[in-house]
Design a protein around this motif. Structure first.
Motif, short mmCIF file in Angstrom:
data_model
loop_
_atom_site.label_atom_id
_atom_site.label_comp_id
_atom_site.label_asym_id
_atom_site.label_seq_id
_atom_site.Cartn_x
_atom_site.Cartn_y
_atom_site.Cartn_z
N TRP A 103 1.69 14.43 -9.18
CA TRP A 103 0.37 14.21 -8.59
C TRP A 103 0.43 12.97 -7.72
CZ3 TRP A 103 1.91 12.52 -13.25
CH2 TRP A 103 1.59 11.21 -13.65
N ASN A 104 -0.72 12.64 -7.13
CA ASN A 104 -0.83 11.42 -6.34
C ASN A 104 -1.85 10.48 -6.95
OD1 ASN A 104 1.03 11.44 -4.18
ND2 ASN A 104 -0.17 12.99 -3.11
N MET A 105 -1.54 9.20 -6.91
CA MET A 105 -2.50 8.19 -7.30
C MET A 105 -3.63 8.16 -6.25
SD MET A 105 -1.21 6.82 -10.05
CE MET A 105 0.27 6.20 -10.88
N PRO A 106 -4.80 7.56 -6.58
CA PRO A 106 -5.91 7.53 -5.62
C PRO A 106 -5.54 6.88 -4.29
CG PRO A 106 -6.66 6.87 -7.79
CD PRO A 106 -5.17 6.98 -7.88
N TRP A 107 -4.53 6.02 -4.28
CA TRP A 107 -4.16 5.31 -3.05
C TRP A 107 -3.10 6.04 -2.22
CZ3 TRP A 107 -4.14 2.98 -7.92
CH2 TRP A 107 -2.93 3.06 -8.62
N ASN A 108 -2.66 7.22 -2.67
CA ASN A 108 -1.64 7.97 -1.92
C ASN A 108 -2.27 9.11 -1.14
OD1 ASN A 108 0.51 7.54 -4.74
ND2 ASN A 108 0.65 6.45 -2.80
N GLU A 109 -1.74 9.35 0.06
CA GLU A 109 -2.21 10.45 0.89
C GLU A 109 -1.41 11.71 0.59
OE1 GLU A 109 -3.17 9.65 5.11
OE2 GLU A 109 -2.21 7.73 4.73
N SER A 124 11.22 4.96 -13.31
CA SER A 124 11.53 4.56 -11.94
C SER A 124 10.22 4.24 -11.23
CB SER A 124 12.27 5.69 -11.23
OG SER A 124 12.67 5.30 -9.93
N TYR A 125 10.07 2.98 -10.81
CA TYR A 125 8.82 2.53 -10.19
C TYR A 125 9.02 2.26 -8.70
CZ TYR A 125 6.52 1.72 -14.72
OH TYR A 125 5.95 1.87 -15.96
N PHE A 126 8.06 2.73 -7.91
CA PHE A 126 8.05 2.50 -6.47
C PHE A 126 6.80 1.71 -6.10
CE2 PHE A 126 10.50 6.25 -7.36
CZ PHE A 126 11.60 6.13 -6.54
N THR A 127 6.75 1.22 -4.87
CA THR A 127 5.55 0.55 -4.40
C THR A 127 4.39 1.54 -4.33
OG1 THR A 127 6.01 1.02 -2.08
CG2 THR A 127 6.95 -1.01 -3.00
N ARG A 128 3.19 1.03 -4.13
CA ARG A 128 2.02 1.92 -4.05
C ARG A 128 2.17 3.00 -2.98
NH1 ARG A 128 -4.13 0.08 -4.92
NH2 ARG A 128 -4.01 -0.44 -7.13
N GLN A 129 2.85 2.67 -1.90
CA GLN A 129 3.05 3.67 -0.84
C GLN A 129 3.84 4.86 -1.37
OE1 GLN A 129 5.41 2.36 2.46
NE2 GLN A 129 5.08 4.21 3.66
#
Length: 331
Positions: A201-207, A155-160
């Motif tokens: 976890w969070n990708m580097p672009w997620n807060e 399941s893929y979501f946008t970068r946000q």
């Protein structure tokens, strides 16, 4: 049947019930509840409900006044426990949007109370009604791939990533989003999970302030097979719901890609290839409502019940526990 909707304003939750509530014969909106006066006023005008039948919160006095048969709770899941118990103790049946609750303990109590009070609890896990999902489930049940050995659901979501505006939750992906794939793993395969090891976890672009928005979970199923879930917040091409599925059995492989079903590399459904799976939440919620109405009227066991959904919800909480402890969790 007479219904009160609790939580009427959200574009992806409250408003997506309107199609069914307006179009399905035999259902009448007799009350509305929302903490927002703006949302409540807009919904009151849409349904033509008297002001006296609207409230900012549920109570025995309110439910007695409107004489409802059931509620639809489309509020955030932190409120489901209170709303459901209050309604059931007033003699009403309950439809609640997924996830059932914000803890396994409160969800278990909701199921226990429904049984104790003789009330009916339905969880709106509406992706079960998507046509590609129904077709894939039938093919598996018909034995076209034999015994299941491996399942992968992406399941893929946008970068946000999945974010509920103005409301923090530590695991928005695992609890509010992946619950769909966890539920479908069980429902389509007919298998139940024994254990899971997971990481979130969070990708580097997620807060981090919005919680963890990427996760991987590997379930061991009760026939010895494995089911892998991947939920990513990414720029990579992919789909969120129902997602990309690969299900391998002793006789072959079924794939679900953008709403198309493939068997051993040959597309077999639908007749014309789709560019993507159509996700019409209003139409899917109408199917949930029709199924629940038949159940409330004394019909056969529905597609969705609280007791069954509890098993899917526990998969999400086991993933959260595994990701926090860094160890395999038994279900």
């Amino acid at each position: 049947m007479r219904v009160v909707q609790v939580g009427v304003g959200s574009a992806t939750f409250g408003r997506t019930w309107r199609k069914g509530l307006k179009e399905i014969a035999g259902v009448e909106v007799v009350g509305l509840i929302d903490a927002s006066p703006v949302f409540l006023q807009e919904a009151r005008e849409f349904f033509g409900v008297p002001e006296a039948c609207c409230a900012s919160y549920g109570s025995k006095e309110f439910y007695d006044r409107v004489q409802a048969d059931f509620i639809i709770d489309s509020t955030p899941h932190a409120f489901h426990y209170k709303n459901a118990l209050e309604a059931m103790r007033c003699g009403l049946n309950v439809i609640v949007v997924k996830p059932m609750s914000d803890t396994a303990a409160t969800a278990q109590t909701m199921v226990n109370e429904a049984a104790r009070l003789g009330r009916k609890l339905v969880i709106a896990q509406q992706i079960r009604f998507m046509e590609p999902v129904l077709q894939l489930k039938k093919l598996i049940a018909d034995g076209v791939i034999g015994d299941i050995a491996y399942i992968q659901a992406d399941s893929y979501f946008t970068r946000q990533g999945p974010v509920r505006d103005k409301w923090y939750q530590p695991h928005p992906l695992l609890l509010e989003c992946a619950i769909h794939q966890f539920d479908l793993i069980r429902w389509m395969s007919g298998l139940e999970p024994d254990s899971v090891i997971a990481d979130a976890w969070n990708m580097p672009w997620n807060e981090e302030v919005w919680g963890k928005k990427t996760a991987i979970a590997l379930f061991q199923m009760n026939n010895g097979s494995r089911a892998l879930f991947r939920g990513l917040s990414t720029d990579q091409p992919g789909e969120s719901y129902p997602g990309h599925w690969e299900i391998e059995g002793t006789k072959g492989v079924l794939s679900l890609i953008k709403g198309n079903i493939w068997l051993n590399g040959e597309r077999i459904w639908p007749a014309e290839e789709q560019r993507e799976a159509a996700l019409d939440l209003s139409a899917l919620n109408a199917e949930v409502l029709k199924d629940a109405l038949a159940y409330f009227a004394g019909g056969e066991t529905p597609v969705l019940t609280g007791a069954d959904n509890l098993k899917s919800l526990k998969m999400a909480f086991a993933c959260i526990e595994s990701s926090e402890k860094g160890s395999r969790i038994q279900l």
